[in-house]
Scaffold this motif. Sequence first.
Motif, PDB file in Angstrom:
ATOM      1  N   MET A   1       0.814  -1.215   0.000  1.00 29.27           N
ATOM      2  CA  MET A   1       0.000   0.000   0.000  1.00 29.27           C
ATOM      3  C   MET A   1       0.846   1.263   0.000  1.00 29.27           C
ATOM      4  N   ILE A   2       1.857   1.297   0.876  1.00 22.80           N
ATOM      5  CA  ILE A   2       2.606   2.526   1.095  1.00 22.80           C
ATOM      6  C   ILE A   2       3.310   3.003  -0.166  1.00 22.80           C
ATOM      7  N   GLU A   3       3.742   2.058  -1.030  1.00 27.86           N
ATOM      8  CA  GLU A   3       4.479   2.461  -2.228  1.00 27.86           C
ATOM      9  C   GLU A   3       3.611   3.248  -3.202  1.00 27.86           C
ATOM     10  N   GLN A   4       2.282   3.139  -3.080  1.00 29.11           N
ATOM     11  CA  GLN A   4       1.384   3.899  -3.943  1.00 29.11           C
ATOM     12  C   GLN A   4       1.463   5.403  -3.670  1.00 29.11           C
ATOM     13  N   LEU A   5       1.965   5.768  -2.501  1.00 28.31           N
ATOM     14  CA  LEU A   5       1.950   7.160  -2.071  1.00 28.31           C
ATOM     15  C   LEU A   5       3.278   7.875  -2.265  1.00 28.31           C
ATOM     16  N   LEU A   6       4.321   7.148  -2.661  1.00 31.74           N
ATOM     17  CA  LEU A   6       5.665   7.719  -2.656  1.00 31.74           C
ATOM     18  C   LEU A   6       6.341   7.535  -4.007  1.00 31.74           C
ATOM     19  N   PRO A   7       7.296   8.418  -4.342  1.00 35.69           N
ATOM     20  CA  PRO A   7       7.992   8.320  -5.627  1.00 35.69           C
ATOM     21  C   PRO A   7       8.910   7.110  -5.685  1.00 35.69           C
ATOM     22  N   ASP A   8       9.345   6.778  -6.894  1.00 37.47           N
ATOM     23  CA  ASP A   8      10.140   5.569  -7.105  1.00 37.47           C
ATOM     24  C   ASP A   8      11.471   5.581  -6.361  1.00 37.47           C
ATOM     25  N   GLU A   9      12.002   6.763  -6.090  1.00 35.38           N
ATOM     26  CA  GLU A   9      13.311   6.816  -5.422  1.00 35.38           C
ATOM     27  C   GLU A   9      13.236   6.484  -3.936  1.00 35.38           C
ATOM     28  N   VAL A  10      12.044   6.240  -3.417  1.00 32.44           N
ATOM     29  CA  VAL A  10      11.871   5.862  -2.013  1.00 32.44           C
ATOM     30  C   VAL A  10      11.724   4.347  -1.912  1.00 32.44           C
TER      31      VAL A  10
ATOM     32  N   ARG B   1      -1.874  23.998   9.427  1.00 31.86           N
ATOM     33  CA  ARG B   1      -3.279  24.027   9.011  1.00 31.86           C
ATOM     34  C   ARG B   1      -3.418  23.183   7.748  1.00 31.86           C
ATOM     35  N   LEU B   2      -4.235  22.131   7.830  1.00 25.19           N
ATOM     36  CA  LEU B   2      -4.320  21.162   6.748  1.00 25.19           C
ATOM     37  C   LEU B   2      -5.605  21.308   5.941  1.00 25.19           C
ATOM     38  N   HIS B   3      -5.470  20.961   4.669  1.00 26.64           N
ATOM     39  CA  HIS B   3      -6.628  20.877   3.781  1.00 26.64           C
ATOM     40  C   HIS B   3      -6.558  19.524   3.086  1.00 26.64           C
ATOM     41  N   LEU B   4      -7.588  18.710   3.256  1.00 32.98           N
ATOM     42  CA  LEU B   4      -7.642  17.384   2.660  1.00 32.98           C
ATOM     43  C   LEU B   4      -8.389  17.437   1.337  1.00 32.98           C
ATOM     44  N   HIS B   5      -7.838  16.768   0.345  1.00 29.51           N
ATOM     45  CA  HIS B   5      -8.472  16.712  -0.965  1.00 29.51           C
ATOM     46  C   HIS B   5      -9.030  15.308  -1.176  1.00 29.51           C
ATOM     47  N   PRO B   6     -10.290  15.189  -1.566  1.00 27.35           N
ATOM     48  CA  PRO B   6     -10.928  13.868  -1.658  1.00 27.35           C
ATOM     49  C   PRO B   6     -10.234  12.885  -2.593  1.00 27.35           C
ATOM     50  N   GLU B   7      -9.460  13.390  -3.561  1.00 33.28           N
ATOM     51  CA  GLU B   7      -8.810  12.485  -4.508  1.00 33.28           C
ATOM     52  C   GLU B   7      -7.593  11.788  -3.912  1.00 33.28           C
ATOM     53  N   GLY B   8      -7.231  12.117  -2.659  1.00 32.31           N
ATOM     54  CA  GLY B   8      -6.147  11.409  -1.994  1.00 32.31           C
ATOM     55  C   GLY B   8      -4.879  12.199  -1.787  1.00 32.31           C
ATOM     56  N   THR B   9      -4.974  13.523  -1.759  1.00 30.30           N
ATOM     57  CA  THR B   9      -3.825  14.368  -1.457  1.00 30.30           C
ATOM     58  C   THR B   9      -4.186  15.306  -0.309  1.00 30.30           C
TER      59      THR B   9
ATOM     60  N   GLY C   1       1.230  16.177   0.561  1.00 28.18           N
ATOM     61  CA  GLY C   1       1.340  14.750   0.787  1.00 28.18           C
ATOM     62  C   GLY C   1       0.180  14.000   0.177  1.00 28.18           C
ATOM     63  N   ARG C   2       0.162  12.699   0.435  1.00 28.64           N
ATOM     64  CA  ARG C   2      -0.872  11.839  -0.124  1.00 28.64           C
ATOM     65  C   ARG C   2      -1.432  10.930   0.968  1.00 28.64           C
ATOM     66  N   TRP C   3      -2.668  10.499   0.776  1.00 28.30           N
ATOM     67  CA  TRP C   3      -3.300   9.580   1.727  1.00 28.30           C
ATOM     68  C   TRP C   3      -4.111   8.546   0.954  1.00 28.30           C
ATOM     69  N   LEU C   4      -4.340   7.410   1.612  1.00 28.58           N
ATOM     70  CA  LEU C   4      -5.221   6.399   1.044  1.00 28.58           C
ATOM     71  C   LEU C   4      -5.888   5.636   2.181  1.00 28.58           C
ATOM     72  N   VAL C   5      -7.010   5.036   1.850  1.00 25.49           N
ATOM     73  CA  VAL C   5      -7.756   4.178   2.765  1.00 25.49           C
ATOM     74  C   VAL C   5      -7.916   2.822   2.102  1.00 25.49           C
ATOM     75  N   GLY C   6      -7.565   1.766   2.818  1.00 31.06           N
ATOM     76  CA  GLY C   6      -7.713   0.406   2.301  1.00 31.06           C
ATOM     77  C   GLY C   6      -7.404  -0.600   3.379  1.00 31.06           C
ATOM     78  N   ASN C   7      -8.000  -1.769   3.291  1.00 32.81           N
ATOM     79  CA  ASN C   7      -7.775  -2.832   4.288  1.00 32.81           C
ATOM     80  C   ASN C   7      -8.044  -2.337   5.702  1.00 32.81           C
ATOM     81  N   ASP C   8      -9.047  -1.460   5.843  1.00 38.15           N
ATOM     82  CA  ASP C   8      -9.417  -0.898   7.151  1.00 38.15           C
ATOM     83  C   ASP C   8      -8.292  -0.068   7.763  1.00 38.15           C
ATOM     84  N   LEU C   9      -7.410   0.456   6.921  1.00 38.82           N
ATOM     85  CA  LEU C   9      -6.288   1.270   7.375  1.00 38.82           C
ATOM     86  C   LEU C   9      -6.289   2.616   6.662  1.00 38.82           C
TER      87      LEU C   9
END
Length: 218
Positions: A1-10, A170-178, A200-208
């Motif tokens: 899951m985590i790799e979906q949120l980060l660039p290839d160099e990570v 102060r955060l602003h969440l975007h529904p598309e996952g950022t 940054g990026r966020w995702l929801v899956g597997n109850d996480l």
Amino acid sequence: MIEQLLPDEVSCVEAFTDPPDVELFPEEEAIIARAVGKRRQEFTTGRWCAHQALSRMGIPPAPLLTGERGAPQWPEGTIGSITHCAGYRAAVVAHTEKVQSLGIDAEPHEALPDGVLDAVSLPAERAHLAELSTSDPGTHWDRILFSCKETVYKTWYPLTHEWLGFEEARLHLHPEGTFTAHLLKKGADRTGAPLTEFTGRWLVGNDLIITAIALPAT
């Protein structure tokens, strides 16, 4: 899951169970010598993930000790972040010539306990969450906000070595996952440039809930 949120160099490694028979370096074992079982499992699997991520980058195995505020001390020329919650552990690492700071966090996809949201959010953020909940009531936006703030702190601290309170971003969440974090405290990156905003990026899956920031090197 985590790799979906980060660039290839990570380099990313995650675990949904605790691998058996993981052996820590003696120096790492000393850190948790008096820890209870749950803490030992979290620490051990988190370090296992971190060592695996470093190995994928060709970095020889070595103890990952703790520094100020318990933050892992990464090998010279690298930066990383570790997270854990029930049913999930992860570590991410990158070379500092490509990424100057990393932050990740994992949380269960469930509502925050009563009273926590007021303690970790600003009035404008609570109004924003109310709007998001109206359009998507099945998503626990309060916990996503909390996770994003944890990730913001983990990205901020290696650069500044200063505390960043929940009320200082102060955060602003975007529904598309950022998400966007406007930093309300003065700080500078590794080049001395002012830190004013993280994305940054966020995702929801597997109850996480998983959140991540990779601040590029400049």
